[in-house]
Design a protein around this motif. Structure first.
Motif, PDB file in Angstrom:
ATOM      1  N   ALA A  69    -136.188  95.240  13.800  1.00  0.00           N
ATOM      2  CA  ALA A  69    -136.534  94.684  12.489  1.00  0.00           C
ATOM      3  C   ALA A  69    -135.357  93.934  11.875  1.00  0.00           C
ATOM      4  O   ALA A  69    -135.158  93.920  10.662  1.00  0.00           O
ATOM      5  CB  ALA A  69    -137.005  95.796  11.562  1.00  0.00           C
ATOM      6  N   GLY A  70    -134.552  93.286  12.711  1.00  0.00           N
ATOM      7  CA  GLY A  70    -133.450  92.461  12.218  1.00  0.00           C
ATOM      8  C   GLY A  70    -133.921  91.048  11.928  1.00  0.00           C
ATOM      9  O   GLY A  70    -135.099  90.709  12.128  1.00  0.00           O
ATOM     10  N   ALA A  71    -133.013  90.198  11.462  1.00  0.00           N
ATOM     11  CA  ALA A  71    -133.383  88.817  11.128  1.00  0.00           C
ATOM     12  C   ALA A  71    -133.605  87.993  12.392  1.00  0.00           C
ATOM     13  O   ALA A  71    -134.464  87.125  12.444  1.00  0.00           O
ATOM     14  CB  ALA A  71    -132.302  88.182  10.258  1.00  0.00           C
ATOM     15  N   GLU A  72    -132.784  88.265  13.393  1.00  0.00           N
ATOM     16  CA  GLU A  72    -132.955  87.588  14.675  1.00  0.00           C
ATOM     17  C   GLU A  72    -132.512  88.539  15.774  1.00  0.00           C
ATOM     18  O   GLU A  72    -131.809  89.509  15.515  1.00  0.00           O
ATOM     19  CB  GLU A  72    -132.163  86.285  14.739  1.00  0.00           C
ATOM     20  CG  GLU A  72    -130.662  86.478  14.636  1.00  0.00           C
ATOM     21  CD  GLU A  72    -129.895  85.185  14.885  1.00  0.00           C
ATOM     22  OE1 GLU A  72    -130.511  84.104  14.777  1.00  0.00           O
ATOM     23  OE2 GLU A  72    -128.701  85.266  15.197  1.00  0.00           O
ATOM     24  N   PRO A  91    -135.688  84.071  16.426  1.00  0.00           N
ATOM     25  CA  PRO A  91    -135.941  84.589  15.078  1.00  0.00           C
ATOM     26  C   PRO A  91    -136.975  85.703  15.140  1.00  0.00           C
ATOM     27  O   PRO A  91    -137.884  85.671  15.980  1.00  0.00           O
ATOM     28  CB  PRO A  91    -136.479  83.360  14.315  1.00  0.00           C
ATOM     29  CG  PRO A  91    -136.962  82.423  15.361  1.00  0.00           C
ATOM     30  CD  PRO A  91    -136.173  82.703  16.615  1.00  0.00           C
ATOM     31  N   VAL A  92    -136.796  86.691  14.280  1.00  0.00           N
ATOM     32  CA  VAL A  92    -137.741  87.817  14.216  1.00  0.00           C
ATOM     33  C   VAL A  92    -138.644  87.626  13.001  1.00  0.00           C
ATOM     34  O   VAL A  92    -138.188  87.205  11.936  1.00  0.00           O
ATOM     35  CB  VAL A  92    -136.974  89.159  14.124  1.00  0.00           C
ATOM     36  CG1 VAL A  92    -137.922  90.321  13.836  1.00  0.00           C
ATOM     37  CG2 VAL A  92    -136.204  89.398  15.415  1.00  0.00           C
ATOM     38  N   HIS A  93    -139.920  87.901  13.169  1.00  0.00           N
ATOM     39  CA  HIS A  93    -140.855  87.844  12.037  1.00  0.00           C
ATOM     40  C   HIS A  93    -140.648  89.114  11.222  1.00  0.00           C
ATOM     41  O   HIS A  93    -141.281  90.148  11.462  1.00  0.00           O
ATOM     42  CB  HIS A  93    -142.294  87.739  12.538  1.00  0.00           C
ATOM     43  CG  HIS A  93    -143.247  87.259  11.490  1.00  0.00           C
ATOM     44  ND1 HIS A  93    -143.463  87.938  10.311  1.00  0.00           N
ATOM     45  CD2 HIS A  93    -144.024  86.143  11.414  1.00  0.00           C
ATOM     46  CE1 HIS A  93    -144.345  87.285   9.569  1.00  0.00           C
ATOM     47  NE2 HIS A  93    -144.695  86.183  10.220  1.00  0.00           N
ATOM     48  N   GLU A  94    -139.762  89.007  10.248  1.00  0.00           N
ATOM     49  CA  GLU A  94    -139.291  90.209   9.548  1.00  0.00           C
ATOM     50  C   GLU A  94    -140.397  90.925   8.766  1.00  0.00           C
ATOM     51  O   GLU A  94    -140.487  92.167   8.836  1.00  0.00           O
ATOM     52  CB  GLU A  94    -138.122  89.815   8.643  1.00  0.00           C
ATOM     53  CG  GLU A  94    -137.280  90.985   8.219  1.00  0.00           C
ATOM     54  CD  GLU A  94    -136.092  90.546   7.381  1.00  0.00           C
ATOM     55  OE1 GLU A  94    -135.635  89.392   7.528  1.00  0.00           O
ATOM     56  OE2 GLU A  94    -135.643  91.366   6.568  1.00  0.00           O
ATOM     57  N   PRO A  95    -141.247  90.214   8.028  1.00  0.00           N
ATOM     58  CA  PRO A  95    -142.303  90.948   7.300  1.00  0.00           C
ATOM     59  C   PRO A  95    -143.230  91.709   8.238  1.00  0.00           C
ATOM     60  O   PRO A  95    -143.642  92.834   7.946  1.00  0.00           O
ATOM     61  CB  PRO A  95    -143.076  89.833   6.568  1.00  0.00           C
ATOM     62  CG  PRO A  95    -142.151  88.671   6.513  1.00  0.00           C
ATOM     63  CD  PRO A  95    -141.285  88.762   7.742  1.00  0.00           C
ATOM     64  N   LEU A  96    -143.507  91.110   9.385  1.00  0.00           N
ATOM     65  CA  LEU A  96    -144.390  91.772  10.340  1.00  0.00           C
ATOM     66  C   LEU A  96    -143.692  92.991  10.954  1.00  0.00           C
ATOM     67  O   LEU A  96    -144.290  94.069  11.087  1.00  0.00           O
ATOM     68  CB  LEU A  96    -144.791  90.773  11.429  1.00  0.00           C
ATOM     69  CG  LEU A  96    -145.971  91.137  12.311  1.00  0.00           C
ATOM     70  CD1 LEU A  96    -147.232  91.344  11.476  1.00  0.00           C
ATOM     71  CD2 LEU A  96    -146.205  90.040  13.342  1.00  0.00           C
ATOM     72  N   ALA A  97    -142.425  92.826  11.332  1.00  0.00           N
ATOM     73  CA  ALA A  97    -141.662  93.943  11.911  1.00  0.00           C
ATOM     74  C   ALA A  97    -141.593  95.104  10.915  1.00  0.00           C
ATOM     75  O   ALA A  97    -141.780  96.267  11.279  1.00  0.00           O
ATOM     76  CB  ALA A  97    -140.268  93.482  12.291  1.00  0.00           C
ATOM     77  N   ARG A  98    -141.349  94.766   9.655  1.00  0.00           N
ATOM     78  CA  ARG A  98    -141.255  95.803   8.627  1.00  0.00           C
ATOM     79  C   ARG A  98    -142.599  96.510   8.445  1.00  0.00           C
ATOM     80  O   ARG A  98    -142.660  97.735   8.313  1.00  0.00           O
ATOM     81  CB  ARG A  98    -140.788  95.167   7.319  1.00  0.00           C
ATOM     82  CG  ARG A  98    -140.562  96.189   6.249  1.00  0.00           C
ATOM     83  CD  ARG A  98    -139.941  95.585   5.018  1.00  0.00           C
ATOM     84  NE  ARG A  98    -140.060  96.515   3.906  1.00  0.00           N
ATOM     85  CZ  ARG A  98    -139.669  96.274   2.671  1.00  0.00           C
ATOM     86  NH1 ARG A  98    -139.110  95.115   2.382  1.00  0.00           N
ATOM     87  NH2 ARG A  98    -139.803  97.176   1.734  1.00  0.00           N
ATOM     88  N   ALA A  99    -143.678  95.738   8.464  1.00  0.00           N
ATOM     89  CA  ALA A  99    -145.015  96.342   8.321  1.00  0.00           C
ATOM     90  C   ALA A  99    -145.305  97.293   9.477  1.00  0.00           C
ATOM     91  O   ALA A  99    -145.886  98.373   9.284  1.00  0.00           O
ATOM     92  CB  ALA A  99    -146.075  95.249   8.239  1.00  0.00           C
ATOM     93  N   VAL A 100    -144.888  96.896  10.687  1.00  0.00           N
ATOM     94  CA  VAL A 100    -145.129  97.750  11.851  1.00  0.00           C
ATOM     95  C   VAL A 100    -144.370  99.072  11.700  1.00  0.00           C
ATOM     96  O   VAL A 100    -144.907 100.155  11.967  1.00  0.00           O
ATOM     97  CB  VAL A 100    -144.743  97.019  13.154  1.00  0.00           C
ATOM     98  CG1 VAL A 100    -144.724  97.991  14.335  1.00  0.00           C
ATOM     99  CG2 VAL A 100    -145.705  95.870  13.428  1.00  0.00           C
ATOM    100  N   VAL A 101    -143.118  98.990  11.247  1.00  0.00           N
ATOM    101  CA  VAL A 101    -142.330 100.218  11.067  1.00  0.00           C
ATOM    102  C   VAL A 101    -142.953 101.091   9.975  1.00  0.00           C
ATOM    103  O   VAL A 101    -143.216 102.282  10.177  1.00  0.00           O
ATOM    104  CB  VAL A 101    -140.872  99.885  10.689  1.00  0.00           C
ATOM    105  CG1 VAL A 101    -140.123 101.171  10.355  1.00  0.00           C
ATOM    106  CG2 VAL A 101    -140.175  99.156  11.808  1.00  0.00           C
ATOM    107  N   GLU A 102    -143.205 100.492   8.828  1.00  0.00           N
ATOM    108  CA  GLU A 102    -143.681 101.282   7.685  1.00  0.00           C
ATOM    109  C   GLU A 102    -145.051 101.892   7.972  1.00  0.00           C
ATOM    110  O   GLU A 102    -145.289 103.080   7.724  1.00  0.00           O
ATOM    111  CB  GLU A 102    -143.742 100.391   6.429  1.00  0.00           C
ATOM    112  CG  GLU A 102    -142.346 100.022   5.928  1.00  0.00           C
ATOM    113  CD  GLU A 102    -142.375  99.059   4.741  1.00  0.00           C
ATOM    114  OE1 GLU A 102    -141.333  98.941   4.079  1.00  0.00           O
ATOM    115  OE2 GLU A 102    -143.423  98.416   4.501  1.00  0.00           O
ATOM    116  N   GLN A 103    -145.944 101.076   8.492  1.00  0.00           N
ATOM    117  CA  GLN A 103    -147.299 101.591   8.720  1.00  0.00           C
ATOM    118  C   GLN A 103    -147.363 102.472   9.967  1.00  0.00           C
ATOM    119  O   GLN A 103    -148.173 103.405  10.027  1.00  0.00           O
ATOM    120  CB  GLN A 103    -148.288 100.432   8.815  1.00  0.00           C
ATOM    121  CG  GLN A 103    -148.402  99.684   7.490  1.00  0.00           C
ATOM    122  CD  GLN A 103    -149.331  98.482   7.578  1.00  0.00           C
ATOM    123  OE1 GLN A 103    -150.348  98.528   8.269  1.00  0.00           O
ATOM    124  NE2 GLN A 103    -148.961  97.409   6.905  1.00  0.00           N
ATOM    125  N   GLY A 104    -146.495 102.193  10.936  1.00  0.00           N
ATOM    126  CA  GLY A 104    -146.424 103.059  12.103  1.00  0.00           C
ATOM    127  C   GLY A 104    -145.981 104.462  11.708  1.00  0.00           C
ATOM    128  O   GLY A 104    -146.568 105.473  12.124  1.00  0.00           O
TER     129      GLY A 104
END
Lengths: 261, 91
Positions: free
Chosen positions: A71-74, A87-100
């Motif tokens: 869940a980093g920037a890149e 580049p990392v899709h940060e909002p999506l990565a964060r959603a996966v962590v939080e909802q996971g």
């Protein structure tokens, strides 16, 4: 929403070919990758979520997560002469962590770790232009005890639900497999028959059956990396696989597969 | 149950696996190893047996000492790539 799903081989001989490898075979796998690239251009994803097994690159024995989200920037790494950066899709990565986590998966997340070639090799050949951001999703495949196939499948089901509810168009890509035994005395004897039986199961849309495999069976078949496929299978349900290629080399079953959603 | 290809790495082999990990993933360490292997291995405190097995690229001996087979495989490949003793076609 989830708009596509793929599984791709990532053996480093596909990108750095030694003289021991059949050049024509390597090029046939490249042709299958090119087909994935064209499909990705058609699917117009906003992000590619890559499920890969870390080759003891991001995570050494200092800390071994079963499942992890970058869940980093890149995300960046190197392999031989290759220096890659996505580049990392940060909002999506964060959603996966939080909802996971919310769904009961005790995920590790990292905002800085080296990106293994397992993520890089398929993207090197399949990333459409213009490039889209990625979300690297780690599954521990090489450092026992690995997560069970059933747990990987359940994580894939959760991923399917999480990504399916997002506004972005997301492609899931498993990286790994099929049969190979790097570093062992069975390196030159992969279990191609086992691979072909699995591919038949996937063509029939019966991928959920793979959740019942055991870790011992995967190890015996040289398919510890199939955990990444089984994760994606949790998200694609009964979709039938189209096998773009299955190219057995002297040490590796190279497969490229799509599940049309 | 038959012996697994990939087994839980014994804690006693941590220095050896750490050294193989560095050979695989740390360009600076790999360069030091190529310049002076003994000194590089000493950085990780490898015992004489592990040093001999690594210098001989003896996979079976390394795995018997607890090395992870994948680390043995890729450390060896990366050393050969760096030495230029194998040629590669890069795509």
């Amino acid at each position: 929403m989830l708009v596509g799903a793929f599984a791709c081989a990532h053996t480093p001989q596909l990108i750095a070919r030694p003289e021991t490898e059949d050049r024509e075979l390597v090029l046939r796998v490249h042709a299958a990758f090119a087909r994935v690239r064209r499909r990705l251009a058609m699917l117009r994803p906003d992000a590619i979520a890559v499920v890969a097994g870390d080759h003891v690159e991001a995570f050494f024995l200092d800390a071994v997560p079963a499942l992890a989200v970058y869940a980093g920037a890149e995300a960046a790494g190197t392999f031989g002469p290759y220096e890659y950066r996505f580049p990392v899709h940060e909002p999506l990565a964060r959603a996966v962590v939080e909802q996971g986590i919310e769904r009961g998966f005790d995920l590790l997340y990292t905002q800085h770790a080296r990106l293994d070639y397992a993520f890089f090799v398929p993207l090197h050949f399949t990333m459409p232009a213009p490039a889209v951001p990625i979300v690297p999703l780690h599954v521990n495949v090489y450092l026992p005890p690995q997560p069970t196939p059933r747990r990987c499948h359940a994580w894939g089901q959760a991923l399917g639900a999480i990504l399916g509810a997002r506004p972005e168009r997301v492609v899931l890509m498993a990286s790994g497999g099929m049969s190979h035994y790097p570093g062992t005395d069975r390196y030159a004897s992969p279990d191609f028959d086992w691979d072909r039986r699995i591919l038949d199961t996937l063509r029939d849309g019966r991928g959920a059956e793979l959740a019942a495999l055991t870790g011992e069976e995967l190890d015996k078949a040289g398919n510890v990396e199939l955990r990444t496929w089984i994760t994606v299978l949790g998200a694609v349900g009964a979709a039938k696989a189209e096998v773009y290629c299955y190219e057995p080399s002297w040490h590796h079953g190279n497969a490229v597969v799509e599940w049309a959603l | 149950m038959n012996e697994m290809h990939y087994r839980f790495p014994p804690a006693s082999a941590y220095p050896l696996n750490r050294c193989l990990f560095a050979l695989k993933s740390d360009d600076a360490f790999r360069a030091r190893f190529l310049a002076d292997a003994k000194a590089a291995m000493a950085e990780h405190g490898l015992d004489a047996g592990s040093q001999a097995a690594l210098l001989a690229s003896d996979r079976d001996a390394l795995v018997a000492r607890g090395a992870h087979p994948y680390l043995v495989f890729m450390a060896d490949l990366r050393v050969r790539m760096a030495r230029g003793t194998a040629t590669f076609e890069y795509f």
